[in-house]
Design a protein around this motif. Sequence first.
Motif, PDB file in Angstrom:
ATOM      1  N   LYS A  68      -6.122  -2.404  -5.008  1.00 29.14           N
ATOM      2  CA  LYS A  68      -5.790  -3.826  -4.981  1.00 29.14           C
ATOM      3  C   LYS A  68      -6.161  -4.497  -3.664  1.00 29.14           C
ATOM      4  N   SER A  69      -6.223  -3.739  -2.563  1.00 27.80           N
ATOM      5  CA  SER A  69      -6.428  -4.377  -1.262  1.00 27.80           C
ATOM      6  C   SER A  69      -7.567  -3.740  -0.478  1.00 27.80           C
ATOM      7  N   GLU A  70      -8.176  -4.547   0.390  1.00 27.04           N
ATOM      8  CA  GLU A  70      -9.223  -4.059   1.283  1.00 27.04           C
ATOM      9  C   GLU A  70      -8.646  -3.066   2.287  1.00 27.04           C
ATOM     10  N   GLU A  71      -7.412  -3.312   2.727  1.00 26.38           N
ATOM     11  CA  GLU A  71      -6.789  -2.421   3.707  1.00 26.38           C
ATOM     12  C   GLU A  71      -6.617  -1.014   3.145  1.00 26.38           C
ATOM     13  N   ALA A  72      -6.276  -0.915   1.856  1.00 24.10           N
ATOM     14  CA  ALA A  72      -6.120   0.407   1.227  1.00 24.10           C
ATOM     15  C   ALA A  72      -7.449   1.135   1.169  1.00 24.10           C
ATOM     16  N   ALA A  73      -8.518   0.413   0.825  1.00 22.26           N
ATOM     17  CA  ALA A  73      -9.844   1.025   0.760  1.00 22.26           C
ATOM     18  C   ALA A  73     -10.288   1.514   2.138  1.00 22.26           C
ATOM     19  N   GLU A  74     -10.036   0.701   3.166  1.00 23.92           N
ATOM     20  CA  GLU A  74     -10.390   1.101   4.529  1.00 23.92           C
ATOM     21  C   GLU A  74      -9.601   2.330   4.961  1.00 23.92           C
ATOM     22  N   ALA A 103      -4.119  14.982  -2.222  1.00 25.24           N
ATOM     23  CA  ALA A 103      -4.865  13.742  -2.444  1.00 25.24           C
ATOM     24  C   ALA A 103      -4.256  12.919  -3.573  1.00 25.24           C
ATOM     25  N   VAL A 104      -3.863  13.568  -4.659  1.00 22.40           N
ATOM     26  CA  VAL A 104      -3.240  12.850  -5.776  1.00 22.40           C
ATOM     27  C   VAL A 104      -1.934  12.205  -5.319  1.00 22.40           C
ATOM     28  N   ALA A 105      -1.125  12.956  -4.566  1.00 25.78           N
ATOM     29  CA  ALA A 105       0.125  12.402  -4.048  1.00 25.78           C
ATOM     30  C   ALA A 105      -0.150  11.250  -3.082  1.00 25.78           C
ATOM     31  N   PHE A 106      -1.179  11.383  -2.259  1.00 26.92           N
ATOM     32  CA  PHE A 106      -1.568  10.325  -1.321  1.00 26.92           C
ATOM     33  C   PHE A 106      -1.854   9.033  -2.095  1.00 26.92           C
ATOM     34  N   GLY A 107      -2.574   9.150  -3.203  1.00 24.53           N
ATOM     35  CA  GLY A 107      -2.880   7.973  -4.007  1.00 24.53           C
ATOM     36  C   GLY A 107      -1.640   7.330  -4.595  1.00 24.53           C
ATOM     37  N   CYS A 108      -0.710   8.147  -5.081  1.00 21.59           N
ATOM     38  CA  CYS A 108       0.555   7.613  -5.614  1.00 21.59           C
ATOM     39  C   CYS A 108       1.332   6.867  -4.533  1.00 21.59           C
ATOM     40  N   PHE A 109       1.430   7.482  -3.349  1.00 21.65           N
ATOM     41  CA  PHE A 109       2.174   6.866  -2.258  1.00 21.65           C
ATOM     42  C   PHE A 109       1.464   5.625  -1.715  1.00 21.65           C
ATOM     43  N   LEU A 110       0.137   5.610  -1.775  1.00 25.05           N
ATOM     44  CA  LEU A 110      -0.613   4.431  -1.339  1.00 25.05           C
ATOM     45  C   LEU A 110      -0.281   3.243  -2.225  1.00 25.05           C
ATOM     46  N   TRP A 111      -0.136   3.489  -3.512  1.00 27.36           N
ATOM     47  CA  TRP A 111       0.236   2.411  -4.441  1.00 27.36           C
ATOM     48  C   TRP A 111       1.579   1.818  -4.028  1.00 27.36           C
ATOM     49  N   ASP A 112       2.549   2.681  -3.717  1.00 27.77           N
ATOM     50  CA  ASP A 112       3.871   2.216  -3.270  1.00 27.77           C
ATOM     51  C   ASP A 112       3.776   1.461  -1.948  1.00 27.77           C
ATOM     52  N   ALA A 113       2.960   1.999  -1.030  1.00 28.42           N
ATOM     53  CA  ALA A 113       2.847   1.381   0.293  1.00 28.42           C
ATOM     54  C   ALA A 113       2.255  -0.019   0.199  1.00 28.42           C
ATOM     55  N   GLU A 114       1.257  -0.191  -0.661  1.00 27.98           N
ATOM     56  CA  GLU A 114       0.674  -1.526  -0.864  1.00 27.98           C
ATOM     57  C   GLU A 114       1.739  -2.521  -1.316  1.00 27.98           C
ATOM     58  N   GLN A 115       2.567  -2.105  -2.244  1.00 27.78           N
ATOM     59  CA  GLN A 115       3.625  -2.997  -2.735  1.00 27.78           C
ATOM     60  C   GLN A 115       4.577  -3.385  -1.611  1.00 27.78           C
ATOM     61  N   CYS A 116       4.998  -2.388  -0.849  1.00 30.48           N
ATOM     62  CA  CYS A 116       5.962  -2.623   0.231  1.00 30.48           C
ATOM     63  C   CYS A 116       5.394  -3.594   1.262  1.00 30.48           C
TER      64      CYS A 116
END
Length: 372
Positions: free
Chosen positions: A307-313, A348-361
Motif C-alpha cells: 500500500k505504501s512507498e515506505e513499505a516497498a523501500e 520472511a512470511v512473518a515479516f510480511g504479516c507484521f509489515l501489514w500491521d505496521a503500515e496500519q499503525c
Amino acid sequence: MAAAISNSLSQTQLKFSLVPSQKPLNLKFKHWDSNLGRGKFQSISAKCCLNLPLKLKSPVGRSLSSVLQNEPHCFYDAVSVELNRIAEDRDAAFARFDLSLGSSEASLHRRIAKLKEEECQVAVEDVLYMIILYNFSEFKVPLAPSLSKCLYNGRLEILPSKDWELESIHSLEVLEMVREHLSIVLGWKVGSSVTVNWSTTKVRRHHLSQVYQASILYGYFLKSASLRYRLEQSLPPTYQQISFGSWSPPPEFQSCGFENVFHGNMFNPRSRTLSQVSRRPRMKEANLRCYVTGFDVQTMEECAKLKSEEAAELIEKHCLALFGNSNAENNDMILTSLSSLKRLVLEAVAFGCFLWDAEQCVNSTYKLKDRY
C-alpha cells in the motif's frame, strides 16, 4: 488457479501460484551429522541475533530501539509520540513553503521542505521496522542477522531455528497455506526427518534473496486476504451472495472501519478488534485457501500489492542488508541446510504479516505515500 501473486517490487519479477502446481526447487541434499559443530553454531548464532541486519538511520529509530529494549510496555506510546512529532515537522516545513510562494525565498523553502520530507521518510521507515521488530519480540523470535555473520567454515546456519514460534504467529488456516508455500519454494514437507532437515545443499545468494522478498509479499498477501475472509464471514446473510466490489457496506459496518479494510485500506489495530466488528456469523463455508483460490486477478493484485512507498523501500533495504548486493554479477553459491532455508522463508512470511500491521499503525497518525 490461474491467478498468481505478483511481486510488486520493481527489482523482482517472481510469481508464486497459490496452488502447488509448480515443482519445488531442485535442491540436492547431502547427509550431514546434525550434532557436528552444532554447539558452535548455536553460540555464534546467539551473538548474531543481537545484531539487526538493517541499521537504524534516524534518531527516532534509535530512540524506539532503546524503548523496545528497556521499556517495551511503553513502546506503542512512544511510537505515537514520535509519529506525531514527525508529522508536525513535515507539515510545518510545507506550511512555510506555502507562505513563501511568490517571494524571493520560495525556492529556498521548497528545497528545505523537500529535504524535510526525505528526512521524515527515513524516520518513518525506521518506525515501521521497529514495529515489525516489536511484533517479532512478542513471539521471542530475533530477526536473522546479516548472512555474512552467520557463516561458519563456509556454511550458513540460522540458529536457533525458531520454527515453532514462527508458525505460531499464524492461524491454522493461514499456517496451512504457509506450509504449502514452503513446499513450493523449497520442496519441504511436513514431518521431514532431522536427517533431511540438516542435509547440506547449495543455493545461489541472488536466488535466495528473491525467494525471501517474494515470501515477504506472500505474508503480506495472506494477512490482507485472511482479514477480508474473516470480515466477509461476518456479513449479514443479505450480503452473502453479493460479489466483491459491487456493494457499499451498511452503516453499522462503516462505524467500525469495515469499508476501509474490505477495500484494502488501513485499519487501526488499536481501535476495535475483529471480534467486535462481527455482527452475526455467516453460514459455514469453504476455508481460507478455497476462498483465496476464488479471487479474480484484480482482487488478487489488490491483496498482494504493497500500500505504501515506505513499505516497498523498507523491504528493499532490509533484503539488501540481509543478503548484501546479491545480483547476477555477485551470485555466489551458499552452502546451507533445508532447516536454515525454512527458517528464512518462515521469517520472511512473518515479516510480511507484521509489515501489514505496521503500515496500519503508522498510517493512522502519519499519512504514508500511496503506491500506484
